[in-house]
Design an enzyme around this catalytic site. Structure first.
Site, PDB file in Angstrom:
ATOM      1  N   SER A 188      16.574  65.714   7.672  1.00 33.37           N
ATOM      2  CA  SER A 188      15.931  64.803   6.712  1.00 33.37           C
ATOM      3  C   SER A 188      16.333  65.179   5.293  1.00 33.37           C
ATOM      4  O   SER A 188      16.727  66.318   5.018  1.00 33.37           O
ATOM      5  CB  SER A 188      14.409  64.937   6.833  1.00 33.37           C
ATOM      6  OG  SER A 188      13.758  64.246   5.789  1.00 33.37           O
ATOM      7  N   TYR A 201       6.476  69.909   7.686  1.00 37.39           N
ATOM      8  CA  TYR A 201       7.555  69.011   8.131  1.00 37.39           C
ATOM      9  C   TYR A 201       8.884  69.388   7.469  1.00 37.39           C
ATOM     10  O   TYR A 201       9.917  69.511   8.131  1.00 37.39           O
ATOM     11  CB  TYR A 201       7.179  67.568   7.812  1.00 37.39           C
ATOM     12  CG  TYR A 201       8.243  66.555   8.147  1.00 37.39           C
ATOM     13  CD1 TYR A 201       8.377  66.072   9.457  1.00 37.39           C
ATOM     14  CD2 TYR A 201       9.126  66.067   7.182  1.00 37.39           C
ATOM     15  CE1 TYR A 201       9.356  65.134   9.772  1.00 37.39           C
ATOM     16  CE2 TYR A 201      10.098  65.133   7.491  1.00 37.39           C
ATOM     17  CZ  TYR A 201      10.210  64.668   8.784  1.00 37.39           C
ATOM     18  OH  TYR A 201      11.182  63.740   9.088  1.00 37.39           O
TER      19      TYR A 201
HETATM   20  P1  NAD Z   1       9.533  57.016  15.062  1.00 36.63           P
HETATM   21  O1  NAD Z   1       8.092  57.304  15.096  1.00 36.63           O
HETATM   22  O2  NAD Z   1       9.945  55.618  15.313  1.00 36.63           O
HETATM   23  O3  NAD Z   1      10.291  57.959  16.073  1.00 36.63           O
HETATM   24  C1  NAD Z   1       9.875  59.271  16.332  1.00 36.63           C
HETATM   25  C2  NAD Z   1       9.726  59.407  17.817  1.00 36.63           C
HETATM   26  O4  NAD Z   1       9.439  60.769  18.119  1.00 36.63           O
HETATM   27  C3  NAD Z   1       8.562  58.637  18.412  1.00 36.63           C
HETATM   28  O5  NAD Z   1       8.943  57.345  18.799  1.00 36.63           O
HETATM   29  C4  NAD Z   1       8.172  59.478  19.610  1.00 36.63           C
HETATM   30  O6  NAD Z   1       8.683  58.905  20.804  1.00 36.63           O
HETATM   31  C5  NAD Z   1       8.901  60.781  19.393  1.00 36.63           C
HETATM   32  N1  NAD Z   1       7.993  61.913  19.548  1.00 36.63           N
HETATM   33  C6  NAD Z   1       7.049  62.366  18.698  1.00 36.63           C
HETATM   34  N2  NAD Z   1       6.405  63.416  19.233  1.00 36.63           N
HETATM   35  C7  NAD Z   1       6.968  63.622  20.451  1.00 36.63           C
HETATM   36  C8  NAD Z   1       6.730  64.560  21.485  1.00 36.63           C
HETATM   37  N3  NAD Z   1       5.807  65.505  21.382  1.00 36.63           N
HETATM   38  N4  NAD Z   1       7.486  64.440  22.619  1.00 36.63           N
HETATM   39  C9  NAD Z   1       8.429  63.477  22.752  1.00 36.63           C
HETATM   40  N5  NAD Z   1       8.678  62.580  21.793  1.00 36.63           N
HETATM   41  C10 NAD Z   1       7.963  62.658  20.663  1.00 36.63           C
HETATM   42  O7  NAD Z   1      10.044  57.504  13.643  1.00 36.63           O
HETATM   43  P2  NAD Z   1      11.521  57.754  13.062  1.00 36.63           P
HETATM   44  O8  NAD Z   1      11.339  57.801  11.599  1.00 36.63           O
HETATM   45  O9  NAD Z   1      12.508  56.855  13.633  1.00 36.63           O
HETATM   46  O10 NAD Z   1      11.823  59.242  13.527  1.00 36.63           O
HETATM   47  C11 NAD Z   1      13.021  59.644  14.124  1.00 36.63           C
HETATM   48  C12 NAD Z   1      13.499  60.954  13.513  1.00 36.63           C
HETATM   49  O11 NAD Z   1      13.931  60.719  12.187  1.00 36.63           O
HETATM   50  C13 NAD Z   1      12.437  62.044  13.429  1.00 36.63           C
HETATM   51  O12 NAD Z   1      13.020  63.271  13.797  1.00 36.63           O
HETATM   52  C14 NAD Z   1      12.082  62.065  11.964  1.00 36.63           C
HETATM   53  O13 NAD Z   1      11.613  63.317  11.554  1.00 36.63           O
HETATM   54  C15 NAD Z   1      13.431  61.727  11.355  1.00 36.63           C
HETATM   55  N6  NAD Z   1      13.382  61.249   9.986  1.00 36.63           N
HETATM   56  C16 NAD Z   1      12.735  60.093   9.688  1.00 36.63           C
HETATM   57  C17 NAD Z   1      12.702  59.673   8.366  1.00 36.63           C
HETATM   58  C18 NAD Z   1      12.023  58.401   7.965  1.00 36.63           C
HETATM   59  O14 NAD Z   1      11.871  58.168   6.762  1.00 36.63           O
HETATM   60  N7  NAD Z   1      11.575  57.579   8.883  1.00 36.63           N
HETATM   61  C19 NAD Z   1      13.345  60.404   7.365  1.00 36.63           C
HETATM   62  C20 NAD Z   1      13.998  61.579   7.723  1.00 36.63           C
HETATM   63  C21 NAD Z   1      14.016  61.984   9.025  1.00 36.63           C
END
Ligand code: NAD
Ligand code: MG
Length: 295
Positions: A188, A201
């Site tokens: 991230s 985080y």
């Molecule tokens: P999202 O909620 O759509 O996806 C995250 C997914 O993580 C969930 O759908 C869930 O299935 C899974 N998850 C959570 N806890 C879990 C567990 N204990 N076991 C199995 N699965 C689990 O959100 P997103 O933003 O698409 O997240 C995807 C990745 O991107 C994450 O690693 C997040 O940290 C990273 N990220 C997101 C952003 C943002 O702004 N959205 C920015 C930087 C990084």
């Protein structure tokens, strides 16, 4: 030859403010306003991952879903991992992928459980006949403005899912990966520019970055590449179920140079690139997709 049309990136996707719409974690993206764009209608494949077998964690929604749809449209079969309460999102992805004529196997379960991680990789290999791409997008995020109220339970859970789970899956996957296979992790902007209300985080995302780079050196001699994507603020389910405090959610993404949040589909191409043979000389790298913030 027909010219491609110039598209202004500032207005290409939704660039307004967001409504407060809390859900329990993990949130279901089908219930969000607006629903995140994961490329369901727009991603076009070119056969770049024909015959590849991918395990995608967090593949039901958001960034992982965008990767899952793109990988399948590029010709890959996929296993999608997510949490059981997210069935609705996961089933939609399965239908979309089946419509491409590719295999999409849903394997729900908690990546914060070491035994489950082992099982998930074993079942993936059984279902797909092997594993070529481990794409890790599962993650949890809970904002907290005051360290004196940051609970041990939250710190442990964030590290367990984001860091331990990622390491357990990589450890289980490596024995199955052959030269040409790869791992793609999701770090991230928080690993580079940590926010004051995402202390636990941001720490996990810095750990993912370091792990990715160290593992890339360990696996390079085997011809296995390891990279990570560093998203900026992307409009996903993670943000509405505690990932942002209210004030930050309403103006989510507006403090980037692009003045808007990104959509998951805007990350699809980079995951495909890192998974494909086009990235044959690329390992140990962290790719920012941030709306202009520096990684
Ligand atoms: P999202 O909620 O759509 O996806 C995250 C997914 O993580 C969930 O759908 C869930 O299935 C899974 N998850 C959570 N806890 C879990 C567990 N204990 N076991 C199995 N699965 C689990 O959100 P997103 O933003 O698409 O997240 C995807 C990745 O991107 C994450 O690693 C997040 O940290 C990273 N990220 C997101 C952003 C943002 O702004 N959205 C920015 C930087 C990084
Ligand atoms: Mg989800």
């Amino acid at each position: 030859m027909e010219k491609t049309k110039l598209i202004n990136p500032l207005t290409k996707y939704y660039h307004g403010s967001y409504k407060w719409q809390p859900q329990e974690a993990p949130a279901v993206q089908a219930k969000m306003h607006p629903v995140p764009d994961c490329g369901e209608k727009s991603y076009q494949g070119f056969g770049r991952l024909k015959g590849r077998r991918a395990l995608i964690t967090g593949g039901d929604s958001g960034i992982g879903r965008a990767a899952a749809i793109a990988f399948a449209r590029e010709g890959a079969d996929v296993v999608i991992n997510y949490l059981p309460s997210e069935d609705e999102d996961a089933e939609e992805v399965q239908e979309l992928i089946a419509a491409e004529g590719q295999k999409a196997v849903l394997l729900a379960g908690d990546v914060g459980d070491e035994d489950f991680c082992q099982e998930l990789v074993a079942k993936t290999v059984e279902e797909l006949g092997g594993l070529d791409i481990l794409c890790q997008a599962a993650g949890r995020q809970t904002a907290n403005a005051d360290i004196t109220t940051l609970s041990t339970a939250q710190i442990e859970e964030t590290y367990r899912v984001n860091v331990f789970g990622m390491m357990w899956l990589a450890r289980a996957a490596v024995p199955h990966l052959k030269a040409g296979a790869c791992i793609i992790n999701t770090t991230s902007i928080q690993a580079f520019q940590p926010s004051e209300d995402l202390l636990d985080y941001a720490g996990t995302k810095a750990a993912i970055r370091a792990f990715t780079q160290g593992l890339s050196k360990q696996l390079a001699p085997k011809g296995i590449r390891v990279n990570a994507v560093a998203p900026g603020p992307i409009w996903t389910a993670l943000q509405i179920c505690g990932g942002q405090l209210k004030e930050s959610l309403l103006t989510f993404g507006s403090d980037t140079p692009m003045k808007r949040a990104g959509q998951p589909v805007e990350l699809a191409e980079i995951y495909v690139y890192l998974a494909s043979d086009a990235a044959s000389y690329v390992t140990g790298q962290i790719f920012g997709v941030t709306g202009g913030m520096f990684t």
